[in-house]
Structure formats: structure tokens, C-alpha cells
Write a protein that holds these residues in place. Structure first.
Motif, PDB file in Angstrom:
ATOM      1  N   PHE A   7       0.813  -1.211   0.000  1.00  0.00           N
ATOM      2  CA  PHE A   7       0.000   0.000   0.000  1.00  0.00           C
ATOM      3  C   PHE A   7       0.849   1.264   0.000  1.00  0.00           C
ATOM      4  O   PHE A   7       0.455   2.281  -0.560  1.00  0.00           O
ATOM      5  CB  PHE A   7      -0.927   0.017   1.218  1.00  0.00           C
ATOM      6  N   ARG A   8       1.998   1.243   0.644  1.00  0.00           N
ATOM      7  CA  ARG A   8       2.823   2.437   0.766  1.00  0.00           C
ATOM      8  C   ARG A   8       4.141   2.265   0.017  1.00  0.00           C
ATOM      9  O   ARG A   8       5.153   2.829   0.394  1.00  0.00           O
ATOM     10  CB  ARG A   8       3.097   2.739   2.244  1.00  0.00           C
ATOM     11  N   ASP A   9       4.122   1.524  -1.043  1.00  0.00           N
ATOM     12  CA  ASP A   9       5.333   1.211  -1.808  1.00  0.00           C
ATOM     13  C   ASP A   9       5.591   2.320  -2.836  1.00  0.00           C
ATOM     14  O   ASP A   9       4.910   2.396  -3.861  1.00  0.00           O
ATOM     15  CB  ASP A   9       5.138  -0.144  -2.496  1.00  0.00           C
ATOM     16  N   PRO A  10       6.568   3.203  -2.593  1.00  0.00           N
ATOM     17  CA  PRO A  10       6.825   4.298  -3.542  1.00  0.00           C
ATOM     18  C   PRO A  10       7.232   3.802  -4.927  1.00  0.00           C
ATOM     19  O   PRO A  10       6.871   4.422  -5.933  1.00  0.00           O
ATOM     20  CB  PRO A  10       7.964   5.078  -2.879  1.00  0.00           C
ATOM     21  N   ALA A  11       7.970   2.694  -4.980  1.00  0.00           N
ATOM     22  CA  ALA A  11       8.404   2.176  -6.278  1.00  0.00           C
ATOM     23  C   ALA A  11       7.205   1.715  -7.102  1.00  0.00           C
ATOM     24  O   ALA A  11       7.138   1.950  -8.318  1.00  0.00           O
ATOM     25  CB  ALA A  11       9.394   1.028  -6.084  1.00  0.00           C
ATOM     26  N   LEU A  12       6.247   1.060  -6.456  1.00  0.00           N
ATOM     27  CA  LEU A  12       5.052   0.624  -7.165  1.00  0.00           C
ATOM     28  C   LEU A  12       4.225   1.826  -7.611  1.00  0.00           C
ATOM     29  O   LEU A  12       3.698   1.856  -8.729  1.00  0.00           O
ATOM     30  CB  LEU A  12       4.216  -0.291  -6.271  1.00  0.00           C
ATOM     31  N   ALA A  13       4.122   2.826  -6.754  1.00  0.00           N
ATOM     32  CA  ALA A  13       3.404   4.043  -7.134  1.00  0.00           C
ATOM     33  C   ALA A  13       4.043   4.675  -8.372  1.00  0.00           C
ATOM     34  O   ALA A  13       3.343   5.107  -9.292  1.00  0.00           O
ATOM     35  CB  ALA A  13       3.405   5.038  -5.971  1.00  0.00           C
ATOM     36  N   ARG A  14       5.370   4.702  -8.398  1.00  0.00           N
ATOM     37  CA  ARG A  14       6.063   5.283  -9.554  1.00  0.00           C
ATOM     38  C   ARG A  14       5.791   4.485 -10.822  1.00  0.00           C
ATOM     39  O   ARG A  14       5.572   5.063 -11.897  1.00  0.00           O
ATOM     40  CB  ARG A  14       7.565   5.311  -9.259  1.00  0.00           C
ATOM     41  N   ARG A  15       5.763   3.160 -10.687  1.00  0.00           N
ATOM     42  CA  ARG A  15       5.507   2.326 -11.866  1.00  0.00           C
ATOM     43  C   ARG A  15       4.087   2.536 -12.389  1.00  0.00           C
ATOM     44  O   ARG A  15       3.872   2.591 -13.602  1.00  0.00           O
ATOM     45  CB  ARG A  15       5.731   0.843 -11.539  1.00  0.00           C
ATOM     46  N   LEU A  16       3.128   2.639 -11.478  1.00  0.00           N
ATOM     47  CA  LEU A  16       1.753   2.866 -11.897  1.00  0.00           C
ATOM     48  C   LEU A  16       1.601   4.237 -12.560  1.00  0.00           C
ATOM     49  O   LEU A  16       0.948   4.370 -13.598  1.00  0.00           O
ATOM     50  CB  LEU A  16       0.813   2.745 -10.704  1.00  0.00           C
ATOM     51  N   LEU A  17       2.213   5.249 -11.969  1.00  0.00           N
ATOM     52  CA  LEU A  17       2.167   6.586 -12.572  1.00  0.00           C
ATOM     53  C   LEU A  17       2.796   6.595 -13.957  1.00  0.00           C
ATOM     54  O   LEU A  17       2.250   7.154 -14.912  1.00  0.00           O
ATOM     55  CB  LEU A  17       2.874   7.593 -11.663  1.00  0.00           C
ATOM     56  N   ASP A  18       3.955   5.953 -14.062  1.00  0.00           N
ATOM     57  CA  ASP A  18       4.645   5.908 -15.359  1.00  0.00           C
ATOM     58  C   ASP A  18       3.787   5.194 -16.400  1.00  0.00           C
ATOM     59  O   ASP A  18       3.740   5.611 -17.570  1.00  0.00           O
ATOM     60  CB  ASP A  18       6.001   5.204 -15.218  1.00  0.00           C
ATOM     61  N   ALA A  19       3.106   4.123 -15.973  1.00  0.00           N
ATOM     62  CA  ALA A  19       2.275   3.374 -16.913  1.00  0.00           C
ATOM     63  C   ALA A  19       1.107   4.227 -17.411  1.00  0.00           C
ATOM     64  O   ALA A  19       0.772   4.214 -18.601  1.00  0.00           O
ATOM     65  CB  ALA A  19       1.751   2.097 -16.256  1.00  0.00           C
ATOM     66  N   ILE A  20       0.490   4.986 -16.503  1.00  0.00           N
ATOM     67  CA  ILE A  20      -0.632   5.855 -16.899  1.00  0.00           C
ATOM     68  C   ILE A  20      -0.144   6.945 -17.842  1.00  0.00           C
ATOM     69  O   ILE A  20      -0.753   7.217 -18.893  1.00  0.00           O
ATOM     70  CB  ILE A  20      -1.298   6.464 -15.654  1.00  0.00           C
ATOM     71  N   ILE A  21       0.969   7.581 -17.483  1.00  0.00           N
ATOM     72  CA  ILE A  21       1.503   8.678 -18.292  1.00  0.00           C
ATOM     73  C   ILE A  21       1.926   8.189 -19.676  1.00  0.00           C
ATOM     74  O   ILE A  21       1.694   8.851 -20.693  1.00  0.00           O
ATOM     75  CB  ILE A  21       2.675   9.350 -17.553  1.00  0.00           C
ATOM     76  N   ALA A  22       2.526   6.990 -19.716  1.00  0.00           N
ATOM     77  CA  ALA A  22       2.972   6.451 -21.004  1.00  0.00           C
ATOM     78  C   ALA A  22       1.803   6.040 -21.893  1.00  0.00           C
ATOM     79  O   ALA A  22       1.906   6.077 -23.127  1.00  0.00           O
ATOM     80  CB  ALA A  22       3.890   5.254 -20.759  1.00  0.00           C
ATOM     81  N   THR A  23       0.683   5.660 -21.276  1.00  0.00           N
ATOM     82  CA  THR A  23      -0.464   5.155 -22.038  1.00  0.00           C
ATOM     83  C   THR A  23      -1.366   6.278 -22.547  1.00  0.00           C
ATOM     84  O   THR A  23      -1.875   6.222 -23.671  1.00  0.00           O
ATOM     85  CB  THR A  23      -1.295   4.191 -21.168  1.00  0.00           C
ATOM     86  N   ALA A  24      -1.569   7.304 -21.732  1.00  0.00           N
ATOM     87  CA  ALA A  24      -2.542   8.349 -22.073  1.00  0.00           C
ATOM     88  C   ALA A  24      -2.035   9.240 -23.205  1.00  0.00           C
ATOM     89  O   ALA A  24      -0.939   9.786 -23.133  1.00  0.00           O
ATOM     90  CB  ALA A  24      -2.848   9.189 -20.841  1.00  0.00           C
ATOM     91  N   THR A  25      -2.850   9.394 -24.223  1.00  0.00           N
ATOM     92  CA  THR A  25      -2.521  10.293 -25.333  1.00  0.00           C
ATOM     93  C   THR A  25      -3.367  11.561 -25.295  1.00  0.00           C
ATOM     94  O   THR A  25      -3.208  12.437 -26.140  1.00  0.00           O
ATOM     95  CB  THR A  25      -2.751   9.585 -26.679  1.00  0.00           C
ATOM     96  N   ARG A  26      -4.266  11.635 -24.300  1.00  0.00           N
ATOM     97  CA  ARG A  26      -5.128  12.804 -24.123  1.00  0.00           C
ATOM     98  C   ARG A  26      -5.563  12.842 -22.665  1.00  0.00           C
ATOM     99  O   ARG A  26      -5.236  11.936 -21.878  1.00  0.00           O
ATOM    100  CB  ARG A  26      -6.358  12.726 -25.029  1.00  0.00           C
ATOM    101  N   ARG A  27      -6.265  13.882 -22.282  1.00  0.00           N
ATOM    102  CA  ARG A  27      -6.742  14.017 -20.907  1.00  0.00           C
ATOM    103  C   ARG A  27      -8.146  13.425 -20.817  1.00  0.00           C
ATOM    104  O   ARG A  27      -9.088  13.915 -21.445  1.00  0.00           O
ATOM    105  CB  ARG A  27      -6.760  15.492 -20.491  1.00  0.00           C
ATOM    106  N   TRP A  28      -8.278  12.350 -20.017  1.00  0.00           N
ATOM    107  CA  TRP A  28      -9.532  11.635 -19.896  1.00  0.00           C
ATOM    108  C   TRP A  28     -10.292  12.095 -18.658  1.00  0.00           C
ATOM    109  O   TRP A  28      -9.702  12.283 -17.583  1.00  0.00           O
ATOM    110  CB  TRP A  28      -9.293  10.129 -19.804  1.00  0.00           C
TER     111      TRP A  28
END
Length: 368
Positions: A7-28
Motif C-alpha cells: 500500500f505504501r510502496d513508492p516504487a510501485l506508485a512510480r511504476r503505476l504513474l509511469d504506466a498511466i503517463i505512457a499510455t494516455a494520449t489525451r486528458r480523460w
């Protein structure tokens, strides 16, 4: 990725953020349904981390916030009666009615008590047979099973001085109302995990099929929400619309069968008014005919009471996702947690309260 230790894993949070940023091509535009999710998003700055990828639209998922003004006034009228012990969870005591709140009723001599379970109110009724004990039953599907159990318990024990003022609302009809609105901008939903622990996920399948909108069931921790956003953005970018369960440690497709069984016995579906929104068909529960004797509205003859919302308060627009709290002229000025105009400012899960607590110093006009 669903372990408690993460729940408080900064590395996992970073991976999830990176995945969202890499996937999104517009603001949803994604609506989180639950007020608890809203507070987690604002408190942890998730919306600020994903400013260019996601606009979080705060949905009507705070049960205190959507309890209609006339129901609050019914509660005030009942609580002021000398023969009544009026019981409520603490979060309802400062919700403003048209002229006062339950704290003011108590200050004027009303016997208003905070309880931690509806069964506490049943016990009070058993201990005070010469008084009428009323429990204020507010909430979504999450709190309804305990309230239903209180009514069943009172009947089994022959406690006839106990009743419930019911203001239960249902999530899927509210989502339908949002999607049906001409002003709708919601591209995907983050569904409330605690509701789904009771009711399951099958009720959302018709919404996905009819409106072609992704619905992702999530929890409330920051990583739960990031994972839910990742699921939603991946579907949106791929042109898919599916029901996804990103909260499998707590949610099963069928929910809690025992809870659903007692709900079906005690309650019946009805049209329900939502504060600041209006009446949504088939969006609430009231006591079924078999348990009508425990209905406080009937017992105290307050069914016909109606009142108008204050014109200055824009909480209805906030609840519909049409405006953000700082866009209301009263926000932080005439409307504060000490002097609330609407329930969204006083409730612990209200969007206005979240912005006041965590964002009131954010420069006006910043992207939200």
C-alpha cells in the motif's frame, strides 16, 4: 500488485504513474464515485500528479452529502419531540437543514445521541420502553445491511418503540443519471469498492453494455486508485469498455449473499431525492410493507415535509461533477466547515471539505 504490504510502496506508485503517463494520449475525464476516494485523491495529490492525463470528476458518492434537505428537516422535527431519543452517527449532526442542525436541536433540549451501530439504538429502545427511539439510517448499500439487521432484531425481540428514519441511496441508478445527462463528460468510472463488497459487480454490467463506458472497481488507498486509473486509461486508449475488478481482495462478483438476502427482505426499491440533484427513479430503499411499522416517517407523520435548497449553495453542481468546489463563490468565504451552506462542506467525505482541508490555498484558476 494487490498485497497489503504494498500500500505504501513508492516504487510501485512510480511504476503505476509511469504506466498511466505512457499510455494516455489525451486528458480523460474519470469520475470516482465515492467521497472516500475523492478525499484520498485530493489528500495524496493524485490529481496533481496526473494533471495532463486525467481530470477527476468528483461524483455523488458521499451519503451524507446527498441526503435531501427535507429528510434532514424530518430528522430535526422528530428529534425535537420530547418523547424521542434520536440516534445517529456523528457525521450527520452538523449537516444543515433549512434552519438548524441536530447539534442545535440537542442544544435546545432534544435528546440526540451519537451511536456507533444501529444495534446500539435497538439496545437503547430496550432499556427505555417509555421512550421512542429513532435511528437515522443514512448511507449507500454499504451501511444498509446493519440497518436492516437492527430492524429484524427489534422485531424478533418484540421492541415496538424502535423505528428508523431511512435515507438509503443506490449507486448504479446515480451512475445512470450521470451518464444520461446531456452535460455528461464522464468517460470512465472508478466504482466504490466497499459498495461492491456487499452488492457485487454484476449490477454494473448493463451500464457498461448500454453506455459503452469502462467501470473499474477500486479500493481507497492511493495505490488502489492509481491501479484503477491505469485500468481505466488502458481501456479508454484501446477503445474498450469493460467491467474490471481492481479490488479482488475484497470484492467478489456476487458480493455478500447473506447481506443481499436480508436487504431484499427488509427494504424495497423506491424513487429517492438526492440533495442538490433531484429525484432519481429507483435510486433508493425504503422499508418494505412487512416492516412498515418500523418506519419513522410513518410513525411520526413527517412524510409530506418538503423544503427548497439555499440558492447560494452550488453543492448540487459539485455532486454532479459540473463544477469543482473552488468555483463556487461561497467556497471558503460564507461556506466553511464551521458555517456550512451544504453537506459537501461539512461531511468527512464531501468534496468541498476535501478541497477546503487540502487545497484552499491553491491559486485560483489552477488546473483541476
Amino acid at each position: 500488485m494487490r498485497y497489503l504490504a504494498e500500500f505504501r510502496d513508492p516504487a510501485l506508485a512510480r511504476r503505476l504513474l509511469d504506466a498511466i503517463i505512457a499510455t494516455a494520449t489525451r486528458r480523460w475525464a474519470i469520475m470516482e464515485v465515492c467521497g472516500g476516494q475523492t478525499h484520498s485523491i485530493i489528500r495524496n495529490g493524485i490529481d496533481q500528479l496526473l494533471t495532463d492525463q486525467v481530470e477527476f470528476i468528483h461524483g455523488p458518492g458521499c451519503p451524507v452529502c446527498v441526503t435531501p434537505l427535507e429528510t434532514i428537516d424530518r430528522a430535526l422535527a422528530i428529534a425535537a419531540r420530547p418523547e424521542v431519543i434520536f440516534c445517529s452517527f456523528g457525521d450527520m449532526l452538523r449537516v444543515p437543514g433549512s434552519g438548524m442542525d441536530l447539534f442545535m436541536v440537542r442544544a435546545r433540549g432534544g435528546d440526540v445521541r451519537v451511536v456507533y451501530s444501529p444495534l446500539d439504538a435497538v439496545r437503547l429502545a430496550e432499556e427505555n420502553p417509555d421512550r421512542q427511539v429513532v435511528f437515522f439510517g443514512v448511507g449507500f448499500e454499504t451501511t444498509a445491511p446493519a440497518n436492516a439487521m437492527a430492524v429484524v432484531t427489534a422485531r424478533r425481540r418484540g421492541i415496538d418503540n424502535f423505528s428508523v428514519l431511512v435515507s438509503h441511496v443506490l449507486v448504479p441508478p446515480a451512475m445512470t443519471a450521470v451518464l444520461s445527462s446531456p452535460a455528461n463528460r464522464v468517460a470512465a468510472f472508478l466504482a466504490a469498492g466497499h459498495v461492491c463488497t456487499v452488492m457485487g459487480t454484476f449490477q454494473y454490467e448493463p451500464l457498461v453494455a448500454t453506455y459503452r463506458v469502462p467501470i473499474v472497481v477500486t479500493g481507497f488507498e492511493p495505490l488502489d486508485l492509481l491501479d484503477g486509473v491505469r485500468h481505466a486509461v488502458e481501456q479508454l486508449e484501446a477503445g474498450r469498455a469493460e467491467l474490471a475488478n481492481a479490488y479482488p481482495r475484497a470484492v467478489r462478483p456476487a458480493g455478500n449473499p447473506a447481506a443481499r438476502e436480508i436487504l431484499a427482505e427488509v427494504f424495497t426499491v423506491c424513487d429517492r431525492a438526492w440533495r442538490g440533484i433531484g429525484t432519481i427513479p429507483d435510486s433508493g430503499w425504503r422499508l418494505s410493507a412487512a416492516y412498515r411499522d418500523f418506519d419513522a416517517e410513518v410513525r411520526f407523520d413527517v412524510e409530506g415535509l418538503t423544503v427548497a435548497e439555499p440558492a447560494e449553495c452550488r453543492s448540487g453542481e459539485v455532486l454532479q461533477g459540473l463544477v469543482k468546489p473552488p468555483q463556487c463563490p461561497a467556497f471558503g468565504t460564507s461556506c466553511t466547515p464551521r458555517t456550512p451552506l451544504g453537506a459537501t462542506m461539512v461531511s468527512a467525505e464531501g468534496a468541498c471539505a476535501a478541497y477546503f482541508q487540502f487545497r484552499r490555498l491553491t491559486p485560483a484558476g489552477s488546473r483541476g
